[in-house]
Design a protein around this motif. Structure first.
Motif, short mmCIF file in Angstrom:
data_model
loop_
_atom_site.label_atom_id
_atom_site.label_comp_id
_atom_site.label_asym_id
_atom_site.label_seq_id
_atom_site.Cartn_x
_atom_site.Cartn_y
_atom_site.Cartn_z
N HIS A 103 0.69 4.08 1.05
CA HIS A 103 0.57 4.90 2.19
C HIS A 103 1.24 4.58 3.39
O HIS A 103 1.71 5.30 4.13
N LEU A 153 -2.51 10.10 -2.64
CA LEU A 153 -1.17 9.41 -2.88
C LEU A 153 -1.25 8.34 -3.67
O LEU A 153 -2.37 7.22 -3.20
N ASN A 154 -0.36 7.91 -4.52
CA ASN A 154 -0.34 6.55 -5.29
C ASN A 154 1.15 6.36 -5.63
O ASN A 154 1.90 7.46 -5.26
N CYS A 163 7.80 12.06 -1.50
CA CYS A 163 6.58 12.13 -2.30
C CYS A 163 6.44 13.62 -3.11
O CYS A 163 6.86 14.70 -2.47
N TRP A 182 -4.52 13.26 0.98
CA TRP A 182 -3.89 11.93 1.30
C TRP A 182 -4.47 11.06 0.40
O TRP A 182 -4.07 9.72 -0.16
N LYS A 183 -5.82 11.39 -0.25
CA LYS A 183 -6.47 10.41 -1.26
C LYS A 183 -5.69 10.42 -2.35
O LYS A 183 -5.96 9.47 -3.30
N THR A 218 0.71 -1.13 0.07
CA THR A 218 -0.07 -0.02 -0.02
C THR A 218 0.98 1.25 0.11
O THR A 218 1.70 1.32 0.80
N THR A 257 3.80 -4.76 6.02
CA THR A 257 4.62 -3.49 6.27
C THR A 257 5.99 -3.83 6.63
O THR A 257 6.35 -5.03 6.76
#
Length: 328
Positions: free
Chosen positions: A88, A116-117, A107, A113-114, A86, A302
């Motif tokens: 994030h 973020l890719n 970044c 934050w939506k 992910t 993670t």
């Protein structure tokens, strides 16, 4: 086993680049088995001969990675994920490449934050321009998380516990099981994180009577977590179902009876998203009755996965209990 887990988790080995971790495991198990080979895809297959049925145990060697797709004129690396990552969780993480080149993840400016890719992220290896960057790293190179092993006493935190803890379990079982009642194939598979590929080819080659994957699974014991009847410290799990398999009732019964006879705590596991090597094994050739023993793990995929050491110890006991009697 803690030192074994520490050693295995800190070794570089993303999907498709498992050579280093495979060589380490091979040296550790060579004196413990009757036959050992590396197949054409890179799976490590070790046989411990016994008189009974042919049983394939699989734990995957690979870990998640980030593959470089572009190097810009200022020396920043763009990348795609190798396995289920992910975006994030990546911001500010440190990563390392096979040659030791390290970097951190930054970044671009985003309004939410939506937004973020992976297209917004980059790896900064400290290069001043494209030429300097390409002297260290090039297109197709793969980085992994740079996070160390941490012993918290009862609990362990590390990158790549998925599934180096499974590899450690198989190594420990090989050390402890002397006269197996079955013909055992211990397979350390490749490319599980990108589609259970190594298990598919190795199961086809071995033609086992039964299959058993050894992996990690999610838990439902953290604040406001998704509902799941698995917790750290309550024992390894006997899988019932995941995305790739409905466990054969015979294998589930064998595992439950082995645990109960040996007095080993265990949990029943239904994983609503995700799968293991068993998903490929059970569909090999005419079909192979297969199951999964999992170690509960928080924060899967993670850089800081967590397991309970008691679950690991009981996992070894459960595998030995299953394997030490003939499977009819």
């Amino acid at each position: 086993m803690k030192e074994l887990i520490r050693e295995l988790t800190e070794i570089y080995g993303p999907s498709g680049r498992e050579e280093v971790i495979r060589n380490v495991i091979q040296e550790k198990i060579k004196p413990l088995v009757d036959e050992i080979e590396v197949d054409s895809l890179g799976n490590l297959i070790a046989r411990k001969k016994g008189p009974g049925k042919k049983i394939m145990l699989a734990a995957h060697m690979d870990e998640l990675g980030l593959m470089v797709t572009f190097v810009d004129k200022n020396g920043f690396l763009r990348f795609s994920n190798v396995g289920g990552i992910t975006p994030h969780i990546l911001l500010g993480e440190r990563v390392v490449f096979a040659n030791g080149t390290a970097g951190t993840i930054g970044c671009e400016k985003i309004d939410s934050w939506k937004d973020l890719n992976f297209q917004k992220l980059y790896i900064d290896i400290g290069a001043s321009d494209e030429k300097e960057a390409k002297e260290k790293v090039n297109i197709g190179d793969v980085a992994v998380y740079q996070r160390g092993f941490q012993d918290l006493g009862k609990r362990i935190i590390s990158k790549a516990l998925d599934d180096r803890v499974g590899c450690a379990l198989l190594i420990q079982v090989l050390k402890e099981i002397e006269s197996p009642a079955n013909d055992l194939y211990f397979v350390f598979t490749v490319q599980e994180e990108v589609g259970v590929r190594g298990a598919r080819t190795s199961a086809y080659r071995i033609k086992p009577d039964y299959g058993l994957a050894v992996d990690v699974t999610r838990t439902g014991d953290t604040p406001e977590s998704e509902t799941m009847a698995v917790s750290l410290g309550k024992g390894p799990t006997v899988k019932v179902k995941d995305t790739l398999i409905i466990v054969h009732p015979k294998i589930k019964k064998i595992m439950e009876e082995a645990a109960e006879k040996a007095g080993i705590p265990y949990q029943l596991e239904i994983l609503e998203r995700g799968g293991t090597d068993s998903g490929a094994i059970h569909l090999s050739r005419e079909g192979v009755p297969s199951g999964v023993m999992s170690i509960p793990c928080r924060y899967i995929h993670t850089p800081s996965e967590m397991v309970d050491y008691d679950d690991v110890v009981n996992g070894v006991k459960l595998l030995k209990s299953i394997l030490e009697k003939p499977l009819e």
